[in-house]
Design a protein around this motif. Structure first.
Motif, mmCIF file in Angstrom:
data_model
loop_
_atom_site.group_PDB
_atom_site.id
_atom_site.type_symbol
_atom_site.label_atom_id
_atom_site.label_comp_id
_atom_site.label_asym_id
_atom_site.label_seq_id
_atom_site.Cartn_x
_atom_site.Cartn_y
_atom_site.Cartn_z
ATOM 1 N N ILE A 18 34.938 -19.006 -8.938
ATOM 2 C CA ILE A 18 33.776 -18.105 -8.761
ATOM 3 C C ILE A 18 32.681 -18.816 -7.976
ATOM 4 N N ASN A 46 39.631 -12.175 -17.191
ATOM 5 C CA ASN A 46 39.189 -10.839 -16.755
ATOM 6 C C ASN A 46 40.278 -10.036 -16.046
ATOM 7 N N ILE A 104 28.859 -16.184 -16.418
ATOM 8 C CA ILE A 104 28.885 -16.250 -14.955
ATOM 9 C C ILE A 104 27.501 -16.057 -14.350
ATOM 10 N N ARG A 105 26.675 -15.285 -15.046
ATOM 11 C CA ARG A 105 25.316 -15.111 -14.521
ATOM 12 C C ARG A 105 24.614 -16.460 -14.489
ATOM 13 N N TYR A 117 28.848 -6.034 -5.285
ATOM 14 C CA TYR A 117 29.697 -5.934 -6.473
ATOM 15 C C TYR A 117 30.967 -5.150 -6.128
ATOM 16 N N LYS A 161 30.998 -17.783 -4.435
ATOM 17 C CA LYS A 161 29.558 -17.513 -4.319
ATOM 18 C C LYS A 161 28.939 -18.433 -3.263
ATOM 19 N N GLY A 191 31.074 -10.145 -23.638
ATOM 20 C CA GLY A 191 29.712 -10.692 -23.746
ATOM 21 C C GLY A 191 28.894 -10.531 -22.472
ATOM 22 N N VAL A 192 27.622 -10.958 -22.556
ATOM 23 C CA VAL A 192 26.739 -10.774 -21.403
ATOM 24 C C VAL A 192 27.154 -11.671 -20.238
ATOM 25 N N GLY A 193 26.888 -11.172 -19.054
ATOM 26 C CA GLY A 193 27.088 -11.954 -17.840
ATOM 27 C C GLY A 193 28.530 -12.252 -17.508
ATOM 28 N N LEU A 194 29.451 -11.446 -18.002
ATOM 29 C CA LEU A 194 30.864 -11.734 -17.737
ATOM 30 C C LEU A 194 31.491 -10.793 -16.706
ATOM 31 N N GLY A 195 30.708 -9.893 -16.133
ATOM 32 C CA GLY A 195 31.225 -9.097 -15.011
ATOM 33 C C GLY A 195 31.472 -7.627 -15.277
ATOM 34 N N LYS A 196 30.981 -7.093 -16.403
ATOM 35 C CA LYS A 196 31.242 -5.674 -16.713
ATOM 36 C C LYS A 196 30.550 -4.751 -15.705
ATOM 37 N N THR A 197 29.281 -5.014 -15.458
ATOM 38 C CA THR A 197 28.548 -4.164 -14.516
ATOM 39 C C THR A 197 29.139 -4.314 -13.113
ATOM 40 N N HIS A 198 29.491 -5.536 -12.760
ATOM 41 C CA HIS A 198 30.107 -5.783 -11.451
ATOM 42 C C HIS A 198 31.350 -4.885 -11.286
ATOM 43 N N GLU A 212 25.980 -18.676 -11.709
ATOM 44 C CA GLU A 212 25.387 -18.302 -10.422
ATOM 45 C C GLU A 212 23.975 -18.846 -10.303
HETATM 46 P P1 ADP Z 1 27.683 -8.123 -17.467
HETATM 47 O O1 ADP Z 1 27.486 -6.714 -16.998
HETATM 48 O O2 ADP Z 1 29.000 -8.314 -18.150
HETATM 49 O O3 ADP Z 1 26.538 -8.642 -18.282
HETATM 50 P P2 ADP Z 1 27.495 -8.707 -14.649
HETATM 51 O O4 ADP Z 1 28.513 -7.765 -14.131
HETATM 52 O O5 ADP Z 1 26.071 -8.342 -14.485
HETATM 53 O O6 ADP Z 1 27.781 -9.045 -16.182
HETATM 54 O O7 ADP Z 1 27.784 -10.135 -13.995
HETATM 55 C C1 ADP Z 1 26.797 -11.161 -13.905
HETATM 56 C C2 ADP Z 1 26.928 -11.847 -12.565
HETATM 57 O O8 ADP Z 1 28.149 -12.538 -12.517
HETATM 58 C C3 ADP Z 1 26.947 -10.866 -11.402
HETATM 59 O O9 ADP Z 1 26.185 -11.398 -10.352
HETATM 60 C C4 ADP Z 1 28.396 -10.778 -11.010
HETATM 61 O O10 ADP Z 1 28.563 -10.549 -9.631
HETATM 62 C C5 ADP Z 1 28.928 -12.142 -11.395
HETATM 63 N N1 ADP Z 1 30.330 -12.090 -11.803
HETATM 64 C C6 ADP Z 1 30.827 -11.782 -13.011
HETATM 65 N N2 ADP Z 1 32.160 -11.871 -13.035
HETATM 66 C C7 ADP Z 1 32.538 -12.247 -11.793
HETATM 67 C C8 ADP Z 1 33.798 -12.501 -11.177
HETATM 68 N N3 ADP Z 1 34.931 -12.430 -11.860
HETATM 69 N N4 ADP Z 1 33.808 -12.850 -9.880
HETATM 70 C C9 ADP Z 1 32.654 -12.968 -9.205
HETATM 71 N N5 ADP Z 1 31.433 -12.743 -9.716
HETATM 72 C C10 ADP Z 1 31.364 -12.384 -10.995
#
Ligand code: ADP
Ligand code: MG
Length: 462
Positions: free
Chosen positions: A298, A136, A326-327, A125, A302, A162-169, A330
């Protein structure tokens, strides 16, 4: 005089509401609320301030107000003395038992604190692995700025989406970046549940409802605090109170704070308004759902990271079909790769995707996709879908293909290159030619304008 710590805290608790009436709300929140009484020495109430500038600000303007308030509740108190944690050791006049207790606690904290700062960040990440698109970009730029100069700009940084959009990343990317550039920075990443649990544990262990010393020292010595999914603090008033004070301390000391949430700060229910306003006092940015182009980019990244060759057409198709987050995107790619490995086939045609993602694709009812338009056109002209995107140059097939291209460019916003990839790997000049040719024919030939009218109606019924 024999005054124990509980009695001292009692005096302080009673004095606080009186002090609050004589100082501004912000001064109270930021400075007064962060003071902690530890002893009485030479008839003075000794208060610990979290840092030097807090001590100075209070001494400068508000000492008499505080003194007057505390004197009402204990006849032995004739004044106050504000010290900082670094003064504790040299503070010899205080009753030995209390100071000894406090300093032992501090020593213990010093040894345990350091290991608390080693948050393990997910290596993959990183900023490098984050694909930037319109959805983003603002969050990415803000996060990079924060990582380069923590505490200077955008404090706090609040990222929501929303969920799976890259916040934690993004949070892990900030952590990875800071760690690799400055090993000394103390940085904690945690979910808001962990924060809550940590706070509750600290109360249980210390039999006190106040934000206790150990808890405060752990967090207030940080350079960067990141709390993920802060919306879960909703409905937890005591954790909110602890976070509020901690926020003020860190903020005053110019330490970086980053939050993420699944919604805008204003939309978090059951939360202290003072926290809501703190959340919004820096920069608030959102991450929205990525457009098709970003989803394709993306997937490409990946697939590259997984060292698996996937054709452009397949990448396009997966990105079209999976438009939730995005989750899931993937996940779909992983399924396709798994399917290919299992069956010893290449990821170079749509059948592979249709088979690998059968369950996912059947359930899709979202916006109009390229695939859906191609299906409608092939049904309408009774031509096999494979031929429509294939190489055959027979007149009726070539014409239906051009109509499909025209409809795609007319009905959905997709880059020409992506249309070319989807339509069997055609050059973008071929796409422009087809689109313009049909566009001309519509205005000159009723037959074509009827085709387009019928098909547009069919497609829009989706
Ligand atoms: P959230 O915290 O918003 O729910 P995550 O950060 O867990 O989402 O992201 C979910 C997955 O999508 C992770 O595996 C992350 O690496 C991937 N991902 C999200 N945004 C991107 C991005 N812009 N580029 C590459 N991978 C991304
Ligand atoms: Mg997350």
């Amino acid at each position: 005089m024999n005054t124990n710590l509980t009695e001292i805290q009692e005096v302080w608790k009673k004095a606080l509401p009186i002090i609050s009436k004589s100082v501004s709300q912000i001064f109270y929140d930021v400075f007064i609320a962060s003071l902690e009484p530890i002893s009485i020495s030479d008839n003075k109430l000794i208060l610990i301030a979290p840092y030097e500038s807090c001590k100075k600000s209070i001494n400068k303007s508000y000492k008499p107000i505080i003194e007057k308030a505390v004197m009402q509740f204990n006849p032995y108190i004739e004044g106050i003395q504000i010290i900082t944690t670094s003064d504790v050791d040299s503070f010899v006049d205080a009753p030995k038992s209390i100071i000894a207790e406090e300093t032992t606690a501090l020593e213990e904290e010093k040894t345990t604190v350091s290991k608390d700062y080693y948050t393990q960040f997910e290596e993959s990440y990183s900023f490098d692995n984050f694909v930037i698109g319109g959805s983003n970009k603002a969050a990415f730029v803000a996060a990079k700025t924060v990582a380069e100069n923590p505490g200077i700009q955008h404090n706090p940084l609040f990222i929501y989406g929303g969920v799976g959009l890259g916040k934690t990343h993004i949070m892990h990317a900030i952590g990875n970046y800071i760690k690799s550039n400055s090993k000394k920075k103390k940085i904690i990443y945690m979910t808001s549940e962990n924060f809550t649990n940590d706070y509750i544990d600290s109360i249980k262990n210390n039999n006190s409802n106040d934000m206790n010393r150990q808890f405060r020292n752990k967090y207030r010595n940080l350079d960067v605090l990141m709390i993920d999914d802060i919306q879960f603090i909703s409905g937890k008033p005591s954790t909110q109170e602890a976070l509020f004070h901690l926020f003020n301390e860190l903020y005053q000391a110019k330490k970086q704070i980053v939050f993420t949430s699944d919604c805008h700060p204003k939309k978090i229910d059951n939360i202290d308004q003072r926290l809501t306003s703190r959340f919004q006092s820096g920069l608030t940015v959102d991450i929205s759902s990525p457009d098709l182009e970003t989803r394709i980019a993306i997937l490409r990244k990946k697939a590259y990271n997984k060292k698996f060759e996937v054709s452009n057409q397949v990448l396009n198709y997966i990105a079209e079909c999976i438009n939730t987050n995005i989750r899931e995107l993937e996940g779909a790619l992983s399924k396709v790769i798994y399917y290919c490995n299992l069956n010893g086939v290449k990821a170079d045609n749509l059948d592979v995707v249709n088979n690998a993602l059968k369950d996912d694709i059947d359930n899709i009812s979202g916006p109009i996709t390229m695939n859906f338009i191609v299906k409608c056109v092939s049904d309408y002209f009774n031509i096999d879908q494979k031929d429509l995107i294939g190489k055959k140059k027979t007149k009726n097939i070539a014409e239906a293909r051009q109509i499909a291209i025209y409809l795609i460019s007319d009905l959905i916003s997709v880059p020409l290159v992506s249309i070319g990839d989807f339509m069997g790997g055609r050059d973008h000049s071929t796409i422009i030619h087809a689109r313009d040719k049909i566009s001309d024919l519509i205005s000159t030939d009723l037959k074509y304008s009827n085709y387009i009218k019928d098909l547009t109606e069919i497609i829009k019924k989706k």
